[in-house]
Design an enzyme around this catalytic site. Structure first.
Site, PDB file in Angstrom:
ATOM      1  N   ARG A   1      21.961  20.692  62.411  1.00  0.00           N
ATOM      2  CA  ARG A   1      23.177  21.479  62.255  1.00  0.00           C
ATOM      3  C   ARG A   1      23.437  22.221  63.562  1.00  0.00           C
ATOM      4  O   ARG A   1      22.499  22.634  64.260  1.00  0.00           O
ATOM      5  CB  ARG A   1      23.040  22.481  61.106  1.00  0.00           C
ATOM      6  CG  ARG A   1      22.612  21.876  59.785  1.00  0.00           C
ATOM      7  CD  ARG A   1      23.655  20.967  59.190  1.00  0.00           C
ATOM      8  NE  ARG A   1      24.806  21.712  58.692  1.00  0.00           N
ATOM      9  CZ  ARG A   1      26.011  21.177  58.494  1.00  0.00           C
ATOM     10  NH1 ARG A   1      26.219  19.915  58.794  1.00  0.00           N
ATOM     11  NH2 ARG A   1      26.995  21.906  58.023  1.00  0.00           N
TER      12      ARG A   1
ATOM     13  N   HIS B   1      29.112  14.465  66.058  1.00  0.00           N
ATOM     14  CA  HIS B   1      28.649  14.641  64.676  1.00  0.00           C
ATOM     15  C   HIS B   1      28.723  13.303  63.937  1.00  0.00           C
ATOM     16  O   HIS B   1      29.274  13.195  62.841  1.00  0.00           O
ATOM     17  CB  HIS B   1      29.473  15.704  63.946  1.00  0.00           C
ATOM     18  CG  HIS B   1      28.700  16.350  62.825  1.00  0.00           C
ATOM     19  ND1 HIS B   1      28.826  17.686  62.496  1.00  0.00           N
ATOM     20  CD2 HIS B   1      27.786  15.859  61.950  1.00  0.00           C
ATOM     21  CE1 HIS B   1      28.045  17.978  61.480  1.00  0.00           C
ATOM     22  NE2 HIS B   1      27.394  16.874  61.129  1.00  0.00           N
TER      23      HIS B   1
END
Length: 317
Positions: free
Chosen positions: A232, A280
């Site tokens: 993350r 991502h």
């Protein structure tokens, strides 16, 4: 007989694609989209990603919440804590995609991908003959959950030595495991490449920062240590990463996640020669692969069976 409704509340994904997958997998359930489902007493389950703040609290008969991504911190963002069980997505497709990404990045750094791309851009023909074998390189996995364990197994098959760190003690075949604050230093000192797959919690936020880089292995077959973060964005301090690259505490990094996404065009990470950026994209959530197991869990739960892969609300993962 018609079953209870499903609320679909997703940001950053195409809701139409997810709605179609849900309706195909559960033709006996009605799917409603955020914000239309607010305060709907006939909604049994919610399928979410970065949902509207507070919307889950307005569903009086909600039974469970399903996250469509590996991370669940978005569900608890802003202090929200659903009063019902939260289910992590655990699927072979998502796990396999993450392991592919980790193996790709580890091999790229191991086999001098950044060097040879740089040489190609300058039309330089030069073989760096110092190429360590995989068995001489230790890859450390920060986070030994489903994703980390699978990545470790696949890297082991490639011949790398493996180390793993987790908050609580775990045993994984072929992996030297470390746990807790007491084991973190020894873990970092053993690793040539560190792969971060940790969940984002109050304990892990900002963990990839100067204090951790200061404890990493100083010398090894790759020179300075390599960092790969596919967990993350909130795990990393990007200012500290740049400083560690510039002063040699880090030799190179691969980053798939960022504090701000999309990564702003003026962020210096874009142009740094020792940084590999992916948008991502390490483990894309594919509705055709992830929705059927969710629906199967909902149907089983309606029959009185317990839910699996539950998030510990105290731990945040």
């Amino acid at each position: 007989m018609s079953k209870g409704k499903i609320l679909l509340a997703v940001t950053g994904f195409d809701p139409a694609v997810w709605r179609k997958a849900l309706e195909m997998a559960a033709p006996d359930r009605t799917v409603v989209e955020e914000p239309d489902g607010a305060e709907d007493g006939s909604i049994d389950y919610a399928v979410v990603w970065k949902q509207q703040k507070g919307i889950l609290d307005r569903l009086p008969n909600l039974k469970a919440v399903f996250s469509i991504g590996a991370g669940v911190d978005h569900i608890f963002a802003g202090g929200d804590a659903p009063r019902v069980p939260v289910v992590r997505v655990v699927a072979e497709d998502l796990t396999g995609r993450m392991s592919e990404y980790v193996a790709w990045q580890v091999l790229d750094h191991h086999r001098k991908g950044p060097l040879y791309r740089s040489q190609q851009a300058r039309k330089i023909w030069h073989e760096d003959r110092f190429q360590p074998a995989a068995e001489d390189v230790t890859v450390g996995i920060l986070g030994l959950g489903q994703l980390g364990t699978d990545a470790a197994r696949k890297l082991s098959a490639l011949g790398f030595r493996l180390a793993g760190w987790s908050r609580s003690p775990k045993t994984v075949d072929g992996v030297d495991t470390y746990a807790g604050d007491a084991g973190l230093g020894a873990f970092l000192a053993a690793c040539d490449i560190v792969v971060c797959l940790l969940p984002l919690t109050t304990d892990t936020r900002g963990i990839l920062a100067a204090p951790l880089f200061d404890r990493m292995k100083r010398e090894g077959p790759l020179g300075a240590p390599v960092l790969i973060n596919a967990g993350r964005g909130g795990l990393q301090n990007e200012t500290d990463i740049l400083a560690a690259l510039d002063d040699g505490r880090l030799g190179a990094v691969s980053l798939d996640v960022f504090e701000t996404e999309p990564l702003p065009a003026d962020n210096p990470l874009w142009a740094h020669p020792k940084v590999m950026i992916t948008p991502h994209a390490a483990a894309t959530s594919v509705p055709e692969a992830l929705v059927p197991p969710m629906i199967a869990q909902m149907d089983a739960h309606d029959r009185g069976e317990p839910l699996r892969d539950l998030v510990d609300p105290e731990a945040g993962y």
